[in-house]
Design an enzyme around this catalytic site. Structure first.
Site, mmCIF file in Angstrom:
data_model
loop_
_atom_site.group_PDB
_atom_site.id
_atom_site.type_symbol
_atom_site.label_atom_id
_atom_site.label_comp_id
_atom_site.label_asym_id
_atom_site.label_seq_id
_atom_site.Cartn_x
_atom_site.Cartn_y
_atom_site.Cartn_z
ATOM 1 N N ASN A 82 20.653 -83.541 -33.491
ATOM 2 C CA ASN A 82 19.853 -83.389 -32.273
ATOM 3 C C ASN A 82 20.784 -83.111 -31.095
ATOM 4 O OD1 ASN A 82 18.242 -83.690 -30.029
ATOM 5 N ND2 ASN A 82 17.228 -85.555 -30.753
ATOM 6 N N CYS B 274 15.044 -83.736 -24.132
ATOM 7 C CA CYS B 274 14.898 -82.745 -25.205
ATOM 8 C C CYS B 274 13.894 -81.646 -24.864
ATOM 9 C CB CYS B 274 14.508 -83.441 -26.500
ATOM 10 S SG CYS B 274 15.753 -84.646 -26.981
ATOM 11 N N HIS C 32 11.692 -78.594 -31.584
ATOM 12 C CA HIS C 32 12.880 -79.394 -31.230
ATOM 13 C C HIS C 32 13.399 -80.055 -32.509
ATOM 14 C CE1 HIS C 32 15.574 -82.177 -29.446
ATOM 15 N NE2 HIS C 32 14.809 -83.232 -29.655
HETATM 16 O O1 UT7 Z 1 14.998 -86.084 -29.400
HETATM 17 C C1 UT7 Z 1 14.337 -87.025 -28.617
HETATM 18 C C2 UT7 Z 1 13.240 -87.625 -29.329
HETATM 19 N N1 UT7 Z 1 13.719 -88.459 -30.398
HETATM 20 C C3 UT7 Z 1 13.118 -88.466 -31.553
HETATM 21 O O2 UT7 Z 1 12.200 -87.711 -31.754
HETATM 22 C C4 UT7 Z 1 13.552 -89.475 -32.594
HETATM 23 C C5 UT7 Z 1 12.374 -90.185 -33.169
HETATM 24 N N2 UT7 Z 1 12.687 -91.239 -34.080
HETATM 25 C C6 UT7 Z 1 13.315 -91.044 -35.276
HETATM 26 O O3 UT7 Z 1 13.741 -89.954 -35.598
HETATM 27 C C7 UT7 Z 1 13.411 -92.211 -36.214
HETATM 28 O O4 UT7 Z 1 12.630 -93.280 -35.724
HETATM 29 C C8 UT7 Z 1 14.869 -92.709 -36.456
HETATM 30 C C9 UT7 Z 1 15.645 -91.683 -37.271
HETATM 31 C C10 UT7 Z 1 15.554 -92.961 -35.141
HETATM 32 C C11 UT7 Z 1 14.828 -93.990 -37.281
HETATM 33 O O5 UT7 Z 1 14.126 -93.786 -38.490
HETATM 34 P P1 UT7 Z 1 12.971 -94.792 -38.924
HETATM 35 O O6 UT7 Z 1 12.467 -94.316 -40.212
HETATM 36 O O7 UT7 Z 1 11.992 -94.895 -37.792
HETATM 37 O O8 UT7 Z 1 13.748 -96.139 -39.166
HETATM 38 P P2 UT7 Z 1 13.545 -97.556 -38.471
HETATM 39 O O9 UT7 Z 1 14.069 -97.540 -37.082
HETATM 40 O O10 UT7 Z 1 12.159 -98.044 -38.676
HETATM 41 O O11 UT7 Z 1 14.481 -98.426 -39.368
HETATM 42 C C12 UT7 Z 1 14.181 -98.681 -40.766
HETATM 43 C C13 UT7 Z 1 15.301 -99.505 -41.352
HETATM 44 C C14 UT7 Z 1 15.692 -100.710 -40.489
HETATM 45 O O12 UT7 Z 1 16.067 -101.751 -41.338
HETATM 46 P P3 UT7 Z 1 15.062 -102.950 -41.654
HETATM 47 O O13 UT7 Z 1 14.709 -103.556 -40.312
HETATM 48 O O14 UT7 Z 1 13.880 -102.323 -42.330
HETATM 49 O O15 UT7 Z 1 15.861 -103.839 -42.538
HETATM 50 C C15 UT7 Z 1 16.914 -100.220 -39.737
HETATM 51 O O16 UT7 Z 1 17.762 -101.264 -39.348
HETATM 52 O O17 UT7 Z 1 16.486 -98.683 -41.436
HETATM 53 C C16 UT7 Z 1 17.560 -99.344 -40.764
HETATM 54 N N3 UT7 Z 1 18.434 -98.330 -40.200
HETATM 55 C C17 UT7 Z 1 19.436 -97.773 -40.883
HETATM 56 N N4 UT7 Z 1 19.900 -97.972 -42.131
HETATM 57 C C18 UT7 Z 1 20.944 -97.216 -42.534
HETATM 58 C C19 UT7 Z 1 18.378 -97.784 -38.955
HETATM 59 N N5 UT7 Z 1 19.351 -96.873 -38.824
HETATM 60 C C20 UT7 Z 1 20.021 -96.848 -40.000
HETATM 61 C C21 UT7 Z 1 21.122 -96.117 -40.473
HETATM 62 N N6 UT7 Z 1 21.557 -96.332 -41.739
HETATM 63 N N7 UT7 Z 1 21.763 -95.202 -39.723
#
Ligand code: UT7
Length: 333
Positions: free
Chosen positions: A286, A116, A256
């Protein structure tokens, strides 16, 4: 004579016509429009579905637009640097394929792989060729067909990425406009959090690793999120400080587009008003190396000659950085 900088004399963008909405994703994986919107800010993204079309085809569309907008003949282009992590083929590179498809016969090109942050790495490198007087017409393109490496059964990644391309023409200017300075950083230890496990020399493609989905993007989102906010805020401050500028003097921050919550946190920590921050993540998600030029392309009409613009990015590697630009032209529209 005043210093020569590499001025951006044209901006172009291309997104495929096919739209993948949150409602579409609700039918593919266990997710909801509400979760995607509140956790990422993304409503839809574009997917390049035409058979036989690849990353270079989007790049070629961008190059052709740039030639038209800047009144440049294909044979006048001298160098093309292409930022991508989804090259048409592992080798040869994608830059020279784009040049061939656009009929730019007097140029050479090469790819930069910095995920990115690829556009910032490529822009900074390209600017040096112009500043030093080596070349006068240099093109920088960020293009990624992320759909080719995304696992559409993995809800943690498939909701984020989209396909697209954007780019700029660089030409010498002596009026103080151009790419002024960059702070670029990397930490290879971050590779464990964001990578594609198989298909390279470490884990060459086998039917077993394909079956295990190891040729798709893997991301551990939380550590990436935290490092992204810190990395972007720190390098924006550094590039301003060493050019004796304050936050108030920024006309546009171009972050980004990975996650709306990251963009908002960066804006809040820097105390920069939201109306000065370019955002189009809701439409394209993204697009990896393409997010920054796609923002410049969409906001081109609002940019004015002399505007102070700061681009900032964070991505796989880890790679990150910020680039200070003084804008070269006011759009006629
Ligand atoms: O471009 C390159 C650099 N990349 C980035 O900058 C991305 C950085 N990271 C992010 O944007 C975020 O971490 C994500 C969008 C990828 C994820 O968001 P988050 O708030 O960090 O969620 P998480 O991974 O902590 O997941 C929270 C909960 C989990 O469930 P439990 O374990 O709390 O029951 C996940 O399983 O949300 C769940 N989850 C979803 N639920 C519904 C993860 N993805 C989804 C989804 N729909 N698509």
């Amino acid at each position: 004579m005043s210093k020569t900088y590499a001025a951006i004399t044209g901006v172009a963008g291309f997104v495929p016509k096919d739209v993948l909405t949150n409602a579409d994703l609700e039918k593919m994986v266990d997710t909801t429009d509400e979760w995607i919107t509140t956790r990422t800010g993304i409503k839809e993204r574009r997917i390049l579905r035409e058979p036989g079309k690849a990353t270079s085809d989007m790049g070629m569309e961008v190059l052709q637009q740039l030639l038209e907008k800047t009144g440049t003949k294909p044979e006048e282009v001298e160098l093309l640097i292409c930022a991508t992590i989804t090259p048409d083929t592992t080798f040869p590179d994608t830059a020279n394929t784009i040049l061939d498809k656009a009929g730019a016969k007097n140029a050479f090109g090469f790819d930069i792989n910095a995920a990115c942050s690829g556009f910032l790495y490529a822009l900074t490198t390209a600017a040096k060729f112009v500043e030093t007087g080596t070349y006068r017409k240099v093109v920088v393109i960020g293009t990624d067909k992320m759909s080719s490496i995304v696992n559409y059964t993995d809800r943690t990644t498939c909701i984020i990425f989209g396909d697209g391309a954007g780019g700029v023409m660089l030409e010498p200017a002596q009026d103080g406009t151009g790419v002024i300075d960059s702070v670029l950083r990397a930490d290879g230890a971050g590779r464990e959090f964001l990578h594609r496990k198989a298909g390279g020399s470490l884990n060459p493609t086998t039917s077993e690793n394909v079956a295990n989905s190891e040729h798709f993007v893997f991301q551990d989102g939380k550590p990436v999120f935290k490092a992204a906010v810190t990395g972007m805020v720190t390098t924006v401050r550094q590039v301003l400080e060493r050019n004796n500028l304050s936050i108030n003097e920024i006309d546009w921050l171009v972050p980004h587009q990975a996650n709306m919550r990251i963009i908002s946190s960066v804006g809040e920590m820097l105390e920069i008003p939201a109306e000065k921050v370019m955002v189009n993540i809701q439409k394209y998600g993204n697009t990896t190396a393409a997010t920054l030029p796609l923002c410049l392309w969409e906001f081109e009409n609002k940019l004015k000659k002399g505007d102070t613009v700061v681009l900032t990015a964070f991505g796989g590697g880890f790679t990150w950085g910020s680039t200070l630009i003084r804008w070269n032209y006011s759009s006629p529209n």
